[in-house]
Design a protein around this motif. Sequence first.
Motif: not given
Length: 591
Positions: A27-40, A321-336
Motif C-alpha cells: 500500500l505504501v509503495t502504491l500510494s507513493i507511485i500514485a502520488i508521483s504519477l499525479v505529480v508528474s 524530461h521533468g515529468p518522466l524523472w519525477a515519475f521514475l524518482s517517485g517509483c524509486f522512492v516508493a520501492f525504497l
Amino acid sequence: MTEPTQSHVLKRLYARFTNYLSVTPILVTLSIIAISLVVSILIQRNLESIQSQAVTKQVRENEILIQNTFQMYSQVAWSGAGRMNSGAVDRDTWARFVGTYNFPQNFPAIASMGVTRNLHPDQQQAFIDEMSQIYGQPIQITKGDAANDVNVLAFVAPEKPSSVNNIGFNVYSDAARRNAMIAATDEGKIAMTDQLELIINARQDSTSDGPAFLLYAPYYAQDMPITTPEERRAALLGHVSVAFRTNEVFEQIFSHIDRSHVAMTVSIGKEKRVQEVYKSHATAASGPQIYRTQTMEIYGQPVVINYVFDRNFLVSSSQLHGPLWAFLSGCFVAFLTGTVTFFFLRGRHHRLLLDKEREVNRAKDELLSLASHQLRTPATGVKQYLGMVLQGFAGKTTRVQEELLEKAYKSNERQLHVINDILHLAKLDLGMIVLAKTNFDLGDLIGDVLEEQMEEVKAGQLKVSKKLLKSSPIYGDKHMLRMVIENLLSNAIKYTDPGGSIKVRLTKQGDEYHIAVKDTGVGIASNDMSKLFKQFSRVMNPRSHLVTGTGVGLYLSKHLVQLHHGDIRVESKLDKGSTFTLVLPRVDESL
Ligand code: ADP
C-alpha cells in the motif's frame, strides 16, 4: 466454548501479521507511485502550459514584427502622397524622389512605387497630351472609360524598359485594385490589395508572373474639405501605389526569427479570394507539434498565419524530461520506502511475536509451577501416611494389605517424581532456580544414589559396578546434582534388559570430573540423538512401553548441569548400550 490453545493464538497472530506485513508495504509503495504519477501529470500539464506560453509569446512577437514592417511600408506610401501634395511632380522628379529610398538596398521587397491620377471624363484628353509630351511618345488611356472617372498610372519608379507601356493604364479597371483604391479614398487611409499579378504591359494586356500586392495612399486637392467619404471622393487627385513582391515581404519579416523548428503559411484575402502567399518549412522539425493560427488585419486585408511549432524545442531538455524523472524518482522512492517499511514491520512483527510467545510460555510455566506445587503437598502427605502404616504405626497389617500398601506407596512415589520433574521444569523456564551451593564429596553423592536405586537394580536383574575416587570434593548444589545423577542412573536401569550391566565411573580429567554411566541396554539410534535433550521428548525404544517416563528428565538434567557450567555427553549404539557422561568443572570453593 473451548479456550484457544497456545498454538492457535500464535497461528492467528502470525496470520494477522503476515497479512499486515505484506499489505502495508504494498500500500505504501502504491500510494507513493500514485502520488508521483499525479505529480508528474501536474508537471506535464505545467510543461504544456509553458510550451503554450512560449508559442503565444513567439506569435505575439511575430505580430508586432509584421505590424512594424507594414507600418514602415505605409510611411513610404504616405511620404509619396506627401510629395504629391508638396508641388508639381513630373517623370524626373518622381524618379528622383523614389530614388532617394534606394529600394534594392533598403526595401528589397518593394518592386516599385507609382503615382495614379484620378481623372473626370473632361480631364482625360489633357492627361493624354501631357503624358505623351513627358514620355516623348503617344500615350493612351488603356482600359479606359470615357464616360466615367478613371484612375490612371502617371509615373512609376524605378522605371523598367516596359514601364512606359503601363502609363495611362486605368487602374480602376481591375476590381482588386479598384476596391483597395476606393477604400483608401473613402477613409483617407492606406489600403492594401490581396495578392495579384503586377502588370508588365498594360497595352498588350499582360501581367507579370510574380505574385505581389499593393498599398495605396490617396492624395487630395489641398483646397477642398476631406472630412467625409463624399468630400474625399470629390477632392481625390489620385493615389500613390507601392508594389511589393509578396514572398520577399514575408521572407524579410521572418528572417528575424529562428525558423528551424517552426513551419509557417501566410494567407491573405477575403472569402473566395483567400490565397496562400507564403510558406516556410521547419528546417529541423522533429517530435510532437503544436498548431497555432494567428489572424490579423493589415490595411483592410485579413492576414492568417498558420504555425506548426516543434513542441519539444520550446523548452529546455531538463524541463522536457521533468515529468518522466519525477515519475521514475517517485517509483524509486516508493520501492525504497516499501522495502524499508517491510523490513521495519518484519522486525517489529518478530519482536511482538517473540514477546507474545514469551508471555504465553511464562503463563504456562507459572500455571505448571503453581499446579505442581499444589499437587506436591498432598502427594507428600500421602507418602508419609502410607510410610507410617507400612512401618506398623497403625497396628499389624495382613500380608495382602502390606502388598497393596507397598503398591500404593510406589505409585505415589512415581507420582511425586513426575510432579517434581514438572515443578523443576517450570521453575527452570521461569528462571526461578537458584543454586544453593555447598562443598561436598561427589563420590559420596554417587554412592548414595546407587544405594537408593539398588531395589530397582535388583528388580531389573541387573549387575552394577562402581569405580569412584577416594576424594572428590566439589562446590555445587547437591540437591540438583543428585537429581541429575538419579536421572542418568534411573534411565540406565529403565532402558537395560534383565541380565545387563551398568558401570558407574567417576574420574578426574584435567579440571573436570567425568561421571560416566555406562549400560548394556537398548541404545539409541544416531538420528534420535538430537531429540534426547528436548522438552517432553520421549524416544521410543523396545523398553519404552515397559517403563514410565515424562521426557523431561534429560532436558532438566542438561540445564541443571549447565547452571553448574558443566555438560552431559552421550555415546550410544543401537542394541549395544549407551554411555551418558556428566562433565562438571572441579570447583571446590565459591566461584
Ligand atoms: P524419560 O522420562 O522418557 O526417560 P528422559 O528425558 O530421561 O525421559 O529421556 C529421554 C529419552 O531418552 C527416553 O525416552 C529414552 O528413549 C532415551 N534414553 C535416555 N536414557 C537412555 C539410555 N540409558 N538408554 C537408551 N535410551 C535412553
